[in-house]
Design an enzyme around this catalytic site. Structure first.
Site, PDB file in Angstrom:
ATOM      1  N   ALA A  15       0.852  -1.193   0.000  1.00 14.42           N
ATOM      2  CA  ALA A  15       0.000   0.000   0.000  1.00 14.42           C
ATOM      3  C   ALA A  15       0.882   1.234   0.000  1.00 14.42           C
ATOM      4  O   ALA A  15       2.067   1.166   0.313  1.00 14.42           O
ATOM      5  CB  ALA A  15      -0.899  -0.005   1.230  1.00 14.42           C
ATOM      6  N   CYS A  16       0.295   2.364  -0.376  1.00 15.97           N
ATOM      7  CA  CYS A  16       1.070   3.582  -0.375  1.00 15.97           C
ATOM      8  C   CYS A  16       1.450   3.925   1.058  1.00 15.97           C
ATOM      9  O   CYS A  16       0.715   3.594   1.967  1.00 15.97           O
ATOM     10  CB  CYS A  16       0.313   4.724  -1.058  1.00 15.97           C
ATOM     11  N   PRO A  17       2.606   4.511   1.306  1.00 14.40           N
ATOM     12  CA  PRO A  17       3.487   5.144   0.326  1.00 14.40           C
ATOM     13  C   PRO A  17       4.524   4.222  -0.315  1.00 14.40           C
ATOM     14  O   PRO A  17       5.343   4.679  -1.092  1.00 14.40           O
ATOM     15  CB  PRO A  17       4.217   6.179   1.188  1.00 14.40           C
ATOM     16  N   ASP A  42      -1.740  -1.449  -5.961  1.00 12.60           N
ATOM     17  CA  ASP A  42      -2.464  -0.327  -5.355  1.00 12.60           C
ATOM     18  C   ASP A  42      -2.956   0.600  -6.467  1.00 12.60           C
ATOM     19  O   ASP A  42      -2.162   1.209  -7.179  1.00 12.60           O
ATOM     20  CB  ASP A  42      -1.522   0.416  -4.394  1.00 12.60           C
TER      21      ASP A  42
END
Lengths: 189, 381
Positions: A15-17, A42
């Site tokens: 997932a981000c970041p 993502d």
């Protein structure tokens, strides 16, 4: 569709970041002008990689979508690319080349950018020979023919034109500025 | 080094702060286009947008803009990036920092129930405020029975609330085929063994069974028969139906909002439905008792929330103040509801298909489809 790149970053499932963090780290290890592929699941990475490229000055080339995986292509920016003096004297403007295409003379156009740049946006019919491989593929080209060398801003194609000229190609033209301001027809993979 | 521990804030905690107008500084680290499209609003909320990918190296660039006295909440799409940035703020000595658990996704799904009032037999009507998206659902409870109107996708919240109030859900109603959010009406009815009602004129392409919500349909809740009187009121969709509950409340669906009126274009028939919309608002609604309390299915901005967080208004006041009810010429009305409309809600066509039962996206896809504001009113931005 597989596009040749210099480095691939696998951020699938992250997932981000993290996709951007990994891209940034990997890009630090590349040479200017080299191309990186980011693989991510993502969905937010699509908008983020484009905005990030815009703020950092790296060149976002495009993205493909295969099943659940997004493949983003980025070319590391080269600070010299914009300022470098052009050395090859025989040039042709984008508009003049566009005119030749319109006149249906089927000019030979050699695109010396990286394969990923070529994959997402090119002049229809252009041949792909990345600058780094021009020497080994020189046999594909006919020294008697008019050849139009194109890249993004006219620098790599300038060097490419010089190389061909030194090998006895006398009808080579460098297209100025090239794809960065090309507003004629394009195609992609 | 400051050793303050970083905390997460739930969407529920944030909703309470918004309802109570508590001061809060939000650092939204999503990219600019997502931020411009949709953000957290509140009367006492200050907000700064700086994408997380510009803060990967350091937060130096923004640290001076982060207040020390006010509470700071870092927000992103899901959670990860806000936590990443919040940690850096804490390392830089900021102490009143937290991040939004579940990010904008959780914010979009949070429902806050608010009691609107009592009914003549001692029952009550509740509004469920989906504050992050501007959607409003209703539950009418009387004598151990409940009816849910314009049920949202998060059906578990309604089941929990009914159980807390010792009520059995008997009916679920949709005032129209929604285009901005996925209806939970059918699923809730299936799970609770209730009857699902939908206006038949919106259901031409619907692929499942339903009870026709039409004028004269007899829907009651509780032993003392609180009546729910359907009133055909086309315009936002051709089937749009309002409900008069207990002679006191007008559930106006997406026809009439507190600060605006419904847009007629989401099913692609703006021109055809302009006349219906005007007739509903300027004739049918005009004939209703003007002391009815209007309870819409949406709000467009946080300014429409009252002191307790609920959204409602007297019909008489709306006839005086709502710009959508005060356009004297038909030409002006036509142009207001068909030209310069706000962008359509995210994925509205797919959402309509889902609500017709024609496609069945999984939970994650449904969440993605509902991202962003509802934009059902003509005056939304």
């Amino acid at each position: 569709m597989s596009i040749r790149v210099d480095k691939t970053v696998d951020a699938k499932g992250l997932a981000c970041p993290m996709p951007i963090v990994r891209t940034k780290k990997a890009l630090d290890e590349l040479e200017a002008g080299q191309v990186l592929e980011l693989q991510a699941t993502d969905k937010g990475s699509l908008a983020d990689i484009q905005s990030w490229a815009k703020t950092t000055g790296h060149q976002y080339l495009g993205s493909t979508h295969e099943e659940d995986v997004l493949h983003h292509f980025i070319r590391k920016s080269n600070p010299n690319e914009v300022k470098e003096a052009k050395a090859y004297p025989h040039t042709i403007s984008n508009d003049e080349l566009l005119q030749k295409l319109a006149n249906d003379t089927a000019p030979v156009i050699v695109d010396v950018r990286e394969p990923a740049e070529y994959a997402f946006n090119r002049i229809p019919g252009a041949i792909s020979i990345p600058f780094g491989e021009l020497e080994q593929h020189i046999g594909q080209l006919n020294p008697e023919q008019e050849i139009y060398m194109v890249c993004r801003t006219g620098n790599r194609s300038d060097m490419a034109a010089q190389l061909l000229s030194s090998r006895g190609f006398n009808k080579v033209m460098n297209v100025i500025p090239g794809m960065s301001e090309w507003n004629g027809p394009t195609e992609k993979n | 080094m400051n050793q303050t521990e970083l905390k997460g804030m739930t969407a529920g905690e944030l909703a309470v702060k918004v309802f109570h107008h508590e001061p809060l500084f939000i650092l939204d680290v999503r990219n600019e286009s997502d931020f411009m499209n949709w953000k957290i609003e509140g009367k006492q909320i200050q907000i700064l947008n700086k994408p997380y990918f510009e803060l990967l190296e350091s937060v130096d660039e923004i640290i001076d803009q982060i207040p020390d006295e006010t509470e700071v909440l870092v927000v992103c799409a899901k959670e990860g990036s806000s936590q990443f940035v919040a940690e850096q703020l804490v390392e830089q000595g900021k102490s009143k920092v937290s991040y939004l658990l579940g990010g904008m996704k959780a914010w979009s799904e949070h429902l806050e129930p608010v009691k609107i009032g009592d009914l003549s037999d001692g029952g009550s009507i509740y509004q469920f405020v989906r504050i992050g998206k501007g959607c409003l659902s209703y539950m009418i409870i009387s004598e151990g029975e409940a009816v849910v109107v314009d049920t949202l996708r998060m059906t578990g919240e309604f089941e929990r609330f009914a159980a807390e109030h010792q009520a059995v859900i008997k009916h679920t109603l949709d005032t129209h085929l929604h285009a901005d959010h996925i209806s939970g009406g059918r699923k809730l009815a299936e799970d609770a063994g209730a009857m699902y009602w939908l206006p038949p004129k919106d259901a031409d392409e619907v692929v499942f069974d339903f009870n026709p919500l039409v004028d004269g349909a007899d829907i009651t809740v509780g032993r003392t028969r609180i009546t729910i009187q359907p009133l055909y009121s086309p315009g936002h969709t051709i089937g749009s139906t309002s409900l008069i509950v207990d002679g006191k409340y007008l559930l106006s669906g997406d026809i009439l909002f507190v600060a605006s009126i419904g847009r007629p274009d989401l099913a692609g028939k703006a021109e055809d439905w302009v006349g219906d919309l005007r007739e509903t608002l300027y004739e049918r609604y005009k004939q209703l008792p003007d002391d009815l309390t209007v309870l819409p299915a949406h709000f467009g901005s946080i300014a429409e929330l009252g002191q307790d967080g609920s959204v409602s208004a007297k019909l008489a006041d709306l006839f005086r103040n709502n710009p959508g009810l005060n356009m004297t010429s038909e030409t002006e009305f036509r142009s207001a509801v068909t030209e310069k409309l706000p962008p359509q809600p995210n994925a509205y066509q797919e959402i309509r298909q889902t609500n017709m039962g024609k496609i069945t996206p999984d939970d994650e896809e449904q969440r993605e489809m509902e991202i962003g504001p509802n934009r059902c009113a003509v005056h939304d931005k």
